[in-house]
Design a protein around this motif. Sequence first.
Motif, short mmCIF file in Angstrom:
data_model
loop_
_atom_site.label_atom_id
_atom_site.label_comp_id
_atom_site.label_asym_id
_atom_site.label_seq_id
_atom_site.Cartn_x
_atom_site.Cartn_y
_atom_site.Cartn_z
N PRO A 124 0.83 -1.22 0.00
CA PRO A 124 0.00 0.00 0.00
C PRO A 124 0.86 1.26 0.00
N ALA A 125 0.28 2.34 -0.44
CA ALA A 125 0.98 3.64 -0.43
C ALA A 125 1.36 3.99 1.01
N GLY A 126 2.53 4.58 1.17
CA GLY A 126 2.99 5.02 2.48
C GLY A 126 3.71 3.96 3.29
N ALA A 127 3.86 2.75 2.76
CA ALA A 127 4.51 1.68 3.50
C ALA A 127 6.01 1.89 3.56
N ASN A 128 6.62 1.43 4.65
CA ASN A 128 8.08 1.39 4.78
C ASN A 128 8.53 0.00 4.34
N VAL A 129 9.32 -0.05 3.26
CA VAL A 129 9.65 -1.32 2.62
C VAL A 129 11.15 -1.58 2.72
N PHE A 130 11.50 -2.76 3.22
CA PHE A 130 12.91 -3.18 3.32
C PHE A 130 13.21 -4.10 2.15
N LEU A 131 14.14 -3.69 1.31
CA LEU A 131 14.52 -4.47 0.12
C LEU A 131 15.81 -5.23 0.42
N ALA A 145 6.95 4.57 -5.87
CA ALA A 145 7.32 5.97 -5.60
C ALA A 145 6.60 6.55 -4.39
N ASP A 146 5.50 5.94 -3.99
CA ASP A 146 4.74 6.45 -2.86
C ASP A 146 5.06 5.72 -1.56
N CYS A 147 6.19 4.97 -1.55
CA CYS A 147 6.63 4.25 -0.35
C CYS A 147 8.04 4.69 0.03
N ARG A 148 8.43 4.38 1.25
CA ARG A 148 9.80 4.61 1.67
C ARG A 148 10.56 3.32 1.50
N ARG A 188 10.99 1.13 11.13
CA ARG A 188 9.54 0.92 11.17
C ARG A 188 9.05 0.20 9.91
N ILE A 189 9.70 -0.90 9.63
CA ILE A 189 9.42 -1.64 8.40
C ILE A 189 8.04 -2.30 8.45
N ASP A 190 7.30 -2.12 7.37
CA ASP A 190 5.98 -2.74 7.22
C ASP A 190 6.04 -4.00 6.37
N ILE A 191 6.93 -3.99 5.36
CA ILE A 191 6.99 -5.09 4.40
C ILE A 191 8.45 -5.39 4.07
N LEU A 192 8.79 -6.66 4.04
CA LEU A 192 10.12 -7.14 3.67
C LEU A 192 10.03 -7.82 2.31
N VAL A 193 10.93 -7.44 1.40
CA VAL A 193 10.99 -8.08 0.08
C VAL A 193 12.32 -8.81 -0.03
N VAL A 194 12.27 -10.11 -0.33
CA VAL A 194 13.49 -10.92 -0.42
C VAL A 194 13.41 -11.84 -1.63
N LYS A 195 14.58 -12.31 -2.05
CA LYS A 195 14.67 -13.38 -3.04
C LYS A 195 14.71 -14.71 -2.31
N ASN A 196 14.11 -15.72 -2.88
CA ASN A 196 14.12 -17.04 -2.23
C ASN A 196 15.46 -17.72 -2.47
N SER A 202 21.13 -16.69 6.18
CA SER A 202 20.39 -15.50 5.78
C SER A 202 18.89 -15.60 6.05
N ARG A 203 18.47 -16.68 6.69
CA ARG A 203 17.05 -16.81 7.03
C ARG A 203 16.68 -15.95 8.24
N THR A 204 17.67 -15.40 8.92
CA THR A 204 17.40 -14.64 10.14
C THR A 204 16.44 -13.48 9.90
N LYS A 205 16.52 -12.86 8.73
CA LYS A 205 15.61 -11.75 8.44
C LYS A 205 14.16 -12.22 8.36
N LEU A 206 13.96 -13.47 7.91
CA LEU A 206 12.61 -14.02 7.85
C LEU A 206 12.10 -14.36 9.25
N ASP A 207 13.00 -14.86 10.10
CA ASP A 207 12.61 -15.13 11.48
C ASP A 207 12.27 -13.84 12.21
N ALA A 208 13.04 -12.78 11.91
CA ALA A 208 12.76 -11.48 12.53
C ALA A 208 11.41 -10.94 12.06
N ALA A 209 11.12 -11.10 10.76
CA ALA A 209 9.84 -10.64 10.23
C ALA A 209 8.68 -11.38 10.88
#
Length: 243
Positions: A124-131, A145-148, A188-196, A202-209
Motif C-alpha cells: 500500500p501507499a505510504g509503507a516502509n519497505v525493506f529491500l 514511488a509512494d513508499c519509503r 519501522r518496516i511494514d513489508i520485507l521483500v526478499v529473493k528465495n 540469511s534466514r534470520t531476516k525471515l525469522d525477525a519478520a
Amino acid sequence: MKVLLLAGSGESRRLAHKLADCPRFEVLASLAGATRFPKPLPVDTRIGGFGGYEGEKEFLVEGEFDAVIDGTHPFAARISKRTFQLCDELSIPYAQILRPEWTPAEGDDWTMIAAPQDAREHIPAGANVFLATGRSTLSGFANLADCRLICRQIDPPEGPFPFPNGEYLVGRPPFSVEDEIAIFRKFRIDILVVKNAGGAPSRTKLDAARSLGIKVLMIERPAPAGGLVLEDVDAALNWLNEL
C-alpha cells in the motif's frame, strides 16, 4: 583433476576449503566481481566476467577443465544457464549446487511474487519497505514511488539512491535475528521483500519478520540451469570424487 568453481555462495566457499585440502584437485575459483572486497578463497581465484558466450567458451577450452561446479547465487541465472550450455557443448561434466528453497513456517505471512515489479500489487501507499534483494534489482521497484524504500547492500554505494524516496543501508552479513529485529524496528518496516535464496545464515531476516508480524514478499527462484543439481557441499565433493 582440474576444476573450475564458479563461486559466490556460501556453499562455494565451503567447497573451496574442502578442495584446497585435496591434492587430487587443481582448483580455479571464479568470482563475478559483484562484491568489491570479497573474502579471499583458499584456492587460486580470478575476478570478473568472461566476456559473454564466446569469451567463456574460449576460457573453458584453453583452461582444459575436467569439471565445472556452479556455486553461484541461486539467482545468477544467466551465468548458470550459459555455463551449462557450454559444458554440454564441450562435453565437460557440470553440476550446480542449489541449496533448498525457503518454505514458510507457522506464523509466517508470505506472498510469492515472480519479479520485483510485482511487489506493487501487494504494497500500500505510504509503507516502509525493506529491500533485501540487492542493488541490481532496484530498477524493478521504481513503481513504489509512494513508499519509503530501504535497500541493504554489502558495499558502500558508488552513487546516490536512484529514487528520491529511498536510501541504502550498508551492512555485511551474517546478521543475527536480534540484529534484524533492531533494524526493522529502527526503520519501522511494514513489508520485507526478499529473493528465495535459501540457506540458514540469511534466514534470520525471515525469522525477525515473523517475530514482528511483518509481511514478506518472496521473489521466486529462476529455474535451475539444467543438468545435475546438488543440494550441498558434501554432495558436490562426492560427485567430483566419482569422476
